[in-house]
Motif scaffolding. Structure first.
Motif, mmCIF file in Angstrom:
data_model
loop_
_atom_site.group_PDB
_atom_site.id
_atom_site.type_symbol
_atom_site.label_atom_id
_atom_site.label_comp_id
_atom_site.label_asym_id
_atom_site.label_seq_id
_atom_site.Cartn_x
_atom_site.Cartn_y
_atom_site.Cartn_z
ATOM 1 N N ASP A 92 -60.538 -36.261 19.983
ATOM 2 C CA ASP A 92 -59.475 -35.518 20.679
ATOM 3 C C ASP A 92 -58.858 -36.387 21.770
ATOM 4 O OD1 ASP A 92 -57.769 -33.490 21.358
ATOM 5 O OD2 ASP A 92 -59.313 -32.012 21.826
ATOM 6 N N LYS A 119 -44.686 -31.166 19.988
ATOM 7 C CA LYS A 119 -45.850 -30.500 19.376
ATOM 8 C C LYS A 119 -47.112 -30.756 20.198
ATOM 9 C CE LYS A 119 -44.413 -30.573 14.488
ATOM 10 N NZ LYS A 119 -44.721 -31.146 13.171
ATOM 11 N N LYS A 122 -47.081 -28.652 23.323
ATOM 12 C CA LYS A 122 -47.502 -27.268 23.026
ATOM 13 C C LYS A 122 -49.024 -27.192 22.864
ATOM 14 C CE LYS A 122 -46.465 -23.326 19.994
ATOM 15 N NZ LYS A 122 -46.083 -22.393 21.062
ATOM 16 N N HIS A 123 -49.603 -28.182 22.157
ATOM 17 C CA HIS A 123 -51.058 -28.228 21.962
ATOM 18 C C HIS A 123 -51.779 -28.304 23.308
ATOM 19 C CE1 HIS A 123 -54.962 -29.526 20.310
ATOM 20 N NE2 HIS A 123 -54.960 -30.425 21.281
ATOM 21 N N GLU A 126 -51.429 -24.897 25.208
ATOM 22 C CA GLU A 126 -52.176 -23.772 24.636
ATOM 23 C C GLU A 126 -53.681 -24.022 24.531
ATOM 24 O OE1 GLU A 126 -50.360 -22.613 20.943
ATOM 25 O OE2 GLU A 126 -48.632 -21.731 21.957
ATOM 26 N N LYS A 127 -54.051 -25.228 24.095
ATOM 27 C CA LYS A 127 -55.476 -25.501 23.852
ATOM 28 C C LYS A 127 -56.205 -26.069 25.068
ATOM 29 C CE LYS A 127 -55.539 -24.678 19.276
ATOM 30 N NZ LYS A 127 -54.363 -23.850 19.065
ATOM 31 N N PHE A 272 -54.432 -36.875 15.690
ATOM 32 C CA PHE A 272 -53.704 -35.674 15.293
ATOM 33 C C PHE A 272 -53.017 -35.874 13.950
ATOM 34 C CE2 PHE A 272 -53.817 -35.426 19.928
ATOM 35 C CZ PHE A 272 -54.225 -34.117 20.136
ATOM 36 N N ASP A 280 -45.731 -25.614 16.151
ATOM 37 C CA ASP A 280 -47.193 -25.543 16.260
ATOM 38 C C ASP A 280 -47.885 -26.232 15.074
ATOM 39 O OD1 ASP A 280 -46.442 -23.755 14.348
ATOM 40 O OD2 ASP A 280 -47.538 -22.032 15.152
ATOM 41 N N GLU A 283 -52.337 -30.519 14.083
ATOM 42 C CA GLU A 283 -53.773 -30.236 14.068
ATOM 43 C C GLU A 283 -54.543 -31.403 14.656
ATOM 44 O OE1 GLU A 283 -55.164 -29.556 10.108
ATOM 45 O OE2 GLU A 283 -54.170 -27.613 9.909
#
Length: 459
Positions: A92, A119, A122-123, A126-127, A272, A280, A283
């Motif tokens: 990560d 993207k 946003k990750h 949110e995460k 990623f 979104d 991953e």
């Protein structure tokens, strides 16, 4: 995703699983097939050689020969070595820095850098619950700065303004100063791309890297480029201390070669994967799970995550309570179910994560056609009045004609939707009281997909 490679390896996996006895001869035959499949998928030759050598060494060792089910053990070795080729587990993003943590986005023009920047924003919001600022240093491409502004807004992050007459170095320094003063956790710097690698681009990005000292330097590469992606990655690795790779357009890559090659060629982990065009559609890359997808084993964990993220639990609980109380299931509820499917990423995205043996029957279906059918159904219901949605029994001939005209479809399609709605309505009535348990028991007798007892779903 990697469909051509998956088809070949899935067939081989079936053959391997069926082997009651493993010999050097049938291992050689199997590895020859795997080698050809990998080369056809555009995997770099050095990577193929290394992979085949590792599998062969383990396949002829005691782990397989002494196993009660040697075929299955061999499959697990191939799976394990595929994962090892792409990296170990999950790598990560690293944000261990004095805020703001600076992330530099590098890559060629057309790789999807700008969209990926949004993207990633946003990750992180949110995460990782981070306050994110984006800035564009792409002063050469028309509308690049405006594009980042637009997609940053969609991501829910803040955008730092820049203009084409500024120098990328000045833009980055100004953005960093702003990020510090306004207590941002992360600054994402989108850099200029070129249609090919050139000295000016490399010097500019080296100077930028030295000036802002990013905690992460991510190389954004188009998975569909195949062998070209590997050559580009190599050039950027020589110019910059890459900390990670983002593979874009992985959903459109039928070969899968870039995903298998880029880690070993650059030494940088794949962090990623871009799996759809949606904001979104990013991953965290998991090598083991991706190896399972390539071997046709699916990725049930990702499927559950996708469904969980897409489901509005509050709306689902309200519908359950409504059905249980005996209140009618109306067209508003039906529309909500269709929209939930879209929220989950659509049919093709869900199917991609199922094991190949489950999707074999569905393989003949045209996913694009199915997706369009879902949108058409949504359009038909949205052409109805609020009263018609609450009381579908009011929809007779003249109303059907008006609804069809409003949705731009034939009356037959309105009739078909109403019939499917009635079937769903009937199914919901059975769920009242103990009906749901009976239905679950009946569905429990199914084998595979679409077996007897499975109620017809609307999409």
């Amino acid at each position: 995703m990697a469909s051509a490679l998956t088809d070949k390896l899935t067939r081989l996996v079936k053959e391997m699983r069926g082997q009651a006895r493993i010999t050097e001869s049938n291992v050689q035959d199997m590895l020859r097939e795997v080698r050809m499949a990998l080369l056809e998928a555009d995997v770099a030759l050095p990577v193929v050689r290394d992979f085949i050598a590792r599998v062969k060494e383990k396949a002829l060792g005691q782990e397989v020969l002494g196993s009660l089910k040697p075929g299955q053990t061999l499959v697990s070795i191939v799976n394990r070595e595929l994962a090892a080729t792409m990296g170990e587990g999950v790598a990560d993003i690293n944000l261990a820095a004095q805020p703001p943590a600076v992330i530099l986005m590098a890559g060629l023009q057309g790789a999807g850098k700008t969209t990926t920047t949004a993207k990633l924003a946003k990750h992180l919001i949110e995460k990782r619950k981070k306050k994110v600022l984006t800035v564009s240093g792409d002063v050469y491409r028309p509308a690049a700065i405006e594009q980042l502004k637009t997609v940053t807004k969609q991501a829910g992050a803040e955008w730092f303004p820049s203009t084409p007459d500024q120098k990328p170095l000045d833009i980055a320094r100004a953005a960093l100063d702003y990020a510090k003063k306004h207590y941002f956790d992360v600054l994402l710097v989108d850099t200029a791309g070129r249609l090919a690698i050139d000295e000016a681009l490399m010097k500019e990005i080296k100077d930028l890297h030295a000036a802002i000292n990013p905690v992460e330097t991510l190389f954004v590469v188009d998975a569909m480029q195949g062998q070209d992606a590997i050559n580009t990655a190599k050039a950027f690795k020589e110019a910059l201390p890459l900390t990670g790779i983002v593979l874009t357009k992985l959903d459109g890559d039928s070969r899968g070669g870039a995903a298998l090659s880029v880690r070993q060629i650059t030494g940088a982990p794949i962090k990623f994967a871009g799996v759809s065009e949606k904001i979104d559609g990013l991953e965290v890359f998991d090598a083991e799970r991706h190896a399972g997808r390539i071997l046709g084993m699916g990725d049930i964990v990702a499927l559950v995550e996708q469904v969980t993220a897409g489901v509005d639990m509050e709306a689902a609980q309200k519908l359950a309570a409504k059905v249980k109380s005996g209140d009618g299931f109306d067209l508003n509820d039906f529309l909500s179910q269709i929209q939930q499917m879209k929220q989950m990423g659509g049919l093709s995205s869900l199917m991609d994560k199922l094991p190949s043996q489950l999707t074999a029957k569905a393989g003949s279906l045209d996913m694009d056609k199915a997706e369009k059918d879902i949108k058409r159904k949504e359009g038909i219901i949205q052409s109805m009045t609020p009263l018609e949605r609450r009381k579908p029994e009011l929809i007779k001939a003249t109303r059907k004609k008006r609804i069809a005209n409003g949705a731009g479809v034939h009356v037959q399609e309105v009739n078909r939707l109403l019939k499917e709605f009635e079937q769903m309505q009937g199914m919901m009535k059975k769920m009242k009281g103990g009906g749901l348990m009976k239905m679950m028991k009946r569905m429990g007798g199914m084998k595979g997909m679409g077996g007897g007892g499975m109620p017809k779903m609307p999409f």
